[in-house]
Design a protein around this motif. Structure first.
Motif, PDB file in Angstrom:
ATOM      1  N   SER A  56      31.081  63.558 -20.534  1.00 31.18           N
ATOM      2  CA  SER A  56      30.867  64.880 -20.791  1.00 31.18           C
ATOM      3  C   SER A  56      30.193  64.917 -19.709  1.00 31.18           C
ATOM      4  CB  SER A  56      29.865  64.839 -22.246  1.00 31.18           C
ATOM      5  OG  SER A  56      29.208  66.288 -22.400  1.00 31.18           O
ATOM      6  N   HIS A  57      30.747  66.463 -19.068  1.00 32.17           N
ATOM      7  CA  HIS A  57      30.838  67.434 -18.441  1.00 32.17           C
ATOM      8  C   HIS A  57      30.499  68.681 -18.303  1.00 32.17           C
ATOM      9  CE1 HIS A  57      29.683  67.986 -13.836  1.00 32.17           C
ATOM     10  NE2 HIS A  57      30.325  67.708 -13.635  1.00 32.17           N
ATOM     11  N   ASN A  58      29.387  69.862 -18.094  1.00 27.70           N
ATOM     12  CA  ASN A  58      29.881  71.183 -17.924  1.00 27.70           C
ATOM     13  C   ASN A  58      29.935  71.057 -15.993  1.00 27.70           C
ATOM     14  OD1 ASN A  58      28.455  73.533 -16.803  1.00 27.70           O
ATOM     15  ND2 ASN A  58      27.353  74.036 -18.690  1.00 27.70           N
ATOM     16  N   VAL A  59      31.065  71.610 -15.556  1.00 24.92           N
ATOM     17  CA  VAL A  59      31.641  71.414 -14.929  1.00 24.92           C
ATOM     18  C   VAL A  59      31.386  72.282 -13.776  1.00 24.92           C
ATOM     19  CG1 VAL A  59      33.846  70.158 -15.177  1.00 24.92           C
ATOM     20  CG2 VAL A  59      34.048  72.772 -15.505  1.00 24.92           C
ATOM     21  N   GLY A  60      30.998  73.151 -14.565  1.00 26.16           N
ATOM     22  CA  GLY A  60      29.908  74.529 -13.837  1.00 26.16           C
ATOM     23  C   GLY A  60      30.598  75.820 -13.436  1.00 26.16           C
ATOM     24  N   ALA A  61      31.007  77.167 -13.862  1.00 26.63           N
ATOM     25  CA  ALA A  61      31.352  77.851 -13.272  1.00 26.63           C
ATOM     26  C   ALA A  61      31.850  78.673 -12.107  1.00 26.63           C
ATOM     27  CB  ALA A  61      31.821  79.066 -14.531  1.00 26.63           C
ATOM     28  N   GLY A  62      30.973  78.146 -11.652  1.00 25.95           N
ATOM     29  CA  GLY A  62      30.949  78.327  -9.866  1.00 25.95           C
ATOM     30  C   GLY A  62      30.979  77.741  -9.283  1.00 25.95           C
ATOM     31  N   ASN A  63      31.367  76.485  -9.591  1.00 26.24           N
ATOM     32  CA  ASN A  63      31.933  75.112  -8.988  1.00 26.24           C
ATOM     33  C   ASN A  63      33.053  75.332  -8.262  1.00 26.24           C
ATOM     34  OD1 ASN A  63      32.821  72.168  -8.245  1.00 26.24           O
ATOM     35  ND2 ASN A  63      32.442  72.028  -9.992  1.00 26.24           N
ATOM     36  N   THR A  64      32.436  75.245  -6.750  1.00 26.84           N
ATOM     37  CA  THR A  64      33.287  76.408  -5.830  1.00 26.84           C
ATOM     38  C   THR A  64      35.007  74.678  -5.608  1.00 26.84           C
ATOM     39  OG1 THR A  64      32.228  74.955  -3.876  1.00 26.84           O
ATOM     40  CG2 THR A  64      31.784  76.765  -4.523  1.00 26.84           C
ATOM     41  N   ASP A  65      34.950  73.472  -6.347  1.00 26.04           N
ATOM     42  CA  ASP A  65      35.524  71.872  -5.616  1.00 26.04           C
ATOM     43  C   ASP A  65      36.204  72.017  -6.823  1.00 26.04           C
ATOM     44  OD1 ASP A  65      36.959  70.626  -4.617  1.00 26.04           O
ATOM     45  OD2 ASP A  65      35.509  69.112  -4.455  1.00 26.04           O
ATOM     46  N   PRO A  66      36.733  72.467  -7.884  1.00 27.13           N
ATOM     47  CA  PRO A  66      37.243  72.038  -9.062  1.00 27.13           C
ATOM     48  C   PRO A  66      38.032  70.380  -9.252  1.00 27.13           C
ATOM     49  CG  PRO A  66      38.119  74.326  -8.652  1.00 27.13           C
ATOM     50  CD  PRO A  66      36.929  74.068  -8.063  1.00 27.13           C
ATOM     51  N   THR A  67      39.047  71.147  -7.509  1.00 25.24           N
ATOM     52  CA  THR A  67      39.712  69.866  -7.435  1.00 25.24           C
ATOM     53  C   THR A  67      39.357  67.775  -7.739  1.00 25.24           C
ATOM     54  OG1 THR A  67      41.338  71.234  -6.612  1.00 25.24           O
ATOM     55  CG2 THR A  67      41.357  68.969  -5.538  1.00 25.24           C
ATOM     56  N   GLY A  68      38.383  68.711  -6.698  1.00 31.64           N
ATOM     57  CA  GLY A  68      37.447  67.285  -5.818  1.00 31.64           C
ATOM     58  C   GLY A  68      36.547  66.943  -7.660  1.00 31.64           C
ATOM     59  N   VAL A 115      31.038  61.878 -32.904  1.00 32.66           N
ATOM     60  CA  VAL A 115      30.944  62.189 -32.192  1.00 32.66           C
ATOM     61  C   VAL A 115      30.767  63.539 -31.057  1.00 32.66           C
ATOM     62  CG1 VAL A 115      30.843  61.398 -29.396  1.00 32.66           C
ATOM     63  CG2 VAL A 115      31.561  59.812 -31.202  1.00 32.66           C
ATOM     64  N   LEU A 116      29.522  64.256 -31.011  1.00 34.92           N
ATOM     65  CA  LEU A 116      29.081  65.605 -30.422  1.00 34.92           C
ATOM     66  C   LEU A 116      28.615  64.968 -28.993  1.00 34.92           C
ATOM     67  CD1 LEU A 116      28.503  68.057 -30.424  1.00 34.92           C
ATOM     68  CD2 LEU A 116      25.960  67.674 -31.020  1.00 34.92           C
ATOM     69  N   LEU A 117      30.290  66.092 -28.563  1.00 35.01           N
ATOM     70  CA  LEU A 117      30.000  65.628 -26.445  1.00 35.01           C
ATOM     71  C   LEU A 117      29.362  67.491 -26.267  1.00 35.01           C
ATOM     72  CD1 LEU A 117      32.710  63.734 -25.922  1.00 35.01           C
ATOM     73  CD2 LEU A 117      30.648  62.794 -25.548  1.00 35.01           C
ATOM     74  N   GLY A 118      28.574  67.172 -25.267  1.00 33.76           N
ATOM     75  CA  GLY A 118      28.492  68.668 -25.037  1.00 33.76           C
ATOM     76  C   GLY A 118      27.185  69.363 -23.931  1.00 33.76           C
ATOM     77  N   ASP A 119      27.406  70.361 -23.981  1.00 35.77           N
ATOM     78  CA  ASP A 119      25.532  70.937 -22.874  1.00 35.77           C
ATOM     79  C   ASP A 119      24.891  72.069 -24.128  1.00 35.77           C
ATOM     80  OD1 ASP A 119      24.192  72.338 -21.693  1.00 35.77           O
ATOM     81  OD2 ASP A 119      25.543  73.187 -20.603  1.00 35.77           O
ATOM     82  N   LEU A 120      24.607  71.717 -24.400  1.00 33.74           N
ATOM     83  CA  LEU A 120      23.120  71.826 -24.643  1.00 33.74           C
ATOM     84  C   LEU A 120      22.116  72.945 -25.310  1.00 33.74           C
ATOM     85  CD1 LEU A 120      24.114  69.446 -28.174  1.00 33.74           C
ATOM     86  CD2 LEU A 120      24.800  70.589 -27.850  1.00 33.74           C
ATOM     87  N   ILE A 147      19.734  68.301 -21.169  1.00 38.22           N
ATOM     88  CA  ILE A 147      20.791  68.631 -20.810  1.00 38.22           C
ATOM     89  C   ILE A 147      21.722  68.935 -21.699  1.00 38.22           C
ATOM     90  CG2 ILE A 147      19.073  70.382 -21.029  1.00 38.22           C
ATOM     91  CD1 ILE A 147      20.941  71.718 -19.705  1.00 38.22           C
ATOM     92  N   ASP A 148      22.193  67.610 -21.517  1.00 37.24           N
ATOM     93  CA  ASP A 148      23.789  67.479 -21.508  1.00 37.24           C
ATOM     94  C   ASP A 148      23.692  65.936 -22.919  1.00 37.24           C
ATOM     95  OD1 ASP A 148      25.683  69.313 -19.888  1.00 37.24           O
ATOM     96  OD2 ASP A 148      23.935  68.322 -18.771  1.00 37.24           O
ATOM     97  N   GLN A 149      24.855  66.548 -23.358  1.00 33.25           N
ATOM     98  CA  GLN A 149      24.270  65.187 -24.401  1.00 33.25           C
ATOM     99  C   GLN A 149      25.449  64.552 -25.066  1.00 33.25           C
ATOM    100  OE1 GLN A 149      21.082  64.877 -24.887  1.00 33.25           O
ATOM    101  NE2 GLN A 149      20.158  66.512 -24.644  1.00 33.25           N
ATOM    102  N   ILE A 150      24.978  63.433 -26.030  1.00 30.02           N
ATOM    103  CA  ILE A 150      26.046  62.618 -26.393  1.00 30.02           C
ATOM    104  C   ILE A 150      25.425  61.690 -27.461  1.00 30.02           C
ATOM    105  CG2 ILE A 150      28.115  60.491 -26.589  1.00 30.02           C
ATOM    106  CD1 ILE A 150      27.767  60.990 -23.341  1.00 30.02           C
TER     107      ILE A 150
END
Length: 331
Positions: free
Chosen positions: A102-114, A254-259, A299-302
């Motif tokens: 699980s990953h909060n990729v971030g709205a402000g992520n400047t490198d989504p390709t990477g 299974v619960l995945l996410g940024d809580l 704060i990111d849980q499995i």
């Protein structure tokens, strides 16, 4: 002139002794501290860091040569170890049937390709992404297409899978209003309403039978100028998610996410009473994930039910302000 009689070791350092007792009681009774202005919730999330005060108080006690302060420190040390001592050992085991990430990729992520490239080689069978933006969604879909033939996206959350998916539906974890920051605005279009979906539920077809998977990104905790720590949106989502899990007919979940909160937070009691933390069961250490530059909280849980976590770990950072989390689960 009356000569000054030196205090004995049991009478020196009363302030340090009192602070040590207060620290121990604070950790022991943290769940009973009123959540006025969100202070109780904040303490829940930062509870492990209370331990850093122990060596400070010990140094003060030794400086004052206070036997009473040293003895008083037994309380906070005992409470801290009872709460978190188990996290200091490696609880992982080999094996497992599925790897989930699980990953909060971030709205402000400047490198989504990477970020997509890193996640594609993570070895995950199931990959949950949160905080997807309209601009970056296509980048992730393209970058993950080869490794994951199946995927679903609802609003700002999605699940990429090596196994077939079905029965996908959104889960409402968003309040009808935006809370104290809300402004008067016209009725939303269907597209705008869909973009506000922050949780989904889907079924993964595994060789061992169906697995219900939830992906969620709960509301943020905000610092208000006059209202303290505002957690209403997050707490509403936690309650809604707990009700959805309680009504879930599948035994394996299974619960995945940024809580936006740790499992110690009182807001998640209804959820954690039904699901177990993979990190607490099979991790090594605290597994802090946020902020990525200097993590202070997980704060990111499995979370799981009906399956067993065999191992749990934190993946290297990406362009996001969160670190990805992973776990290996078995039947």
């Amino acid at each position: 002139m009356i000569p000054r009689i030196p205090l004995g070791p049991w009478k020196r350092g009363p302030v340090f002794a009192a602070l040590a007792l207060l620290l121990g009681l604070l950790m022991l009774l943290h769940a009973h501290i009123p959540n006025v202005g969100g202070v109780g919730s904040l303490l829940d999330n930062l509870l492990p860091w209370c331990g850093v005060f122990v060596p400070v108080l010990l140094a003060g006690a030794l400086w004052r040569r206070s036997a009473s302060a040293v003895v008083a420190l037994v309380l906070p040390v005992t409470v801290w170890l009872s709460l978190f001592g188990g996290l200091l050992t490696d609880r992982s085991h080999p094996g497992g049937d599925l790897t989930v990430v699980s990953h909060n990729v971030g709205a402000g992520n400047t490198d989504p390709t990477g970020t997509a490239r890193q996640l594609a080689v993570s070895g995950a069978d199931l990959l949950a992404l949160e905080e997807l933006t309209d601009q970056a969604r296509g980048t992730y879909e393209k970058g993950l297409a080869k490794a994951y033939p199946y995927h679903v996206v609802r609003g700002t959350v999605g699940l990429w899978s090596r196994l077939p998916l079905s029965d996908t539906r959104p889960v409402n974890v968003v309040r009808g209003d935006a809370g104290p920051l809300a402004k008067t605005k016209p009725a939303q279009s269907k597209a705008e309403a869909a973009a506000e979906v922050r949780a989904l539920r889907t079924t993964v077809a595994t060789a061992r039978g169906p697995l219900a998977v939830y992906v969620a990104h709960l509301g943020s905790v905000r610092v208000m100028p006059r209202g303290g720590f505002w957690t209403v949106s997050r707490d509403f989502g936690a309650d809604a998610l707990a009700k959805a899990v309680a009504a879930e007919p599948d035994k394996r979940v299974v619960l995945l996410g940024d809580l936006n909160g740790t499992t110690d937070d009182r807001a998640f009691h209804a959820l954690t009473s039904r699901l177990g933390s993979a990190q607490e069961t099979a991790g090594n250490g605290f597994g802090f994930t946020w902020p990525a530059s200097f993590p202070i909280a997980r704060i990111d849980q499995i979370l799981v039910r009906g399956v067993r976590a065999r191992s749990s770990w934190v993946l290297p950072g990406t362009g996001s302000d969160h670190l990805p989390v992973a776990a290996r689960i078995s039947w």
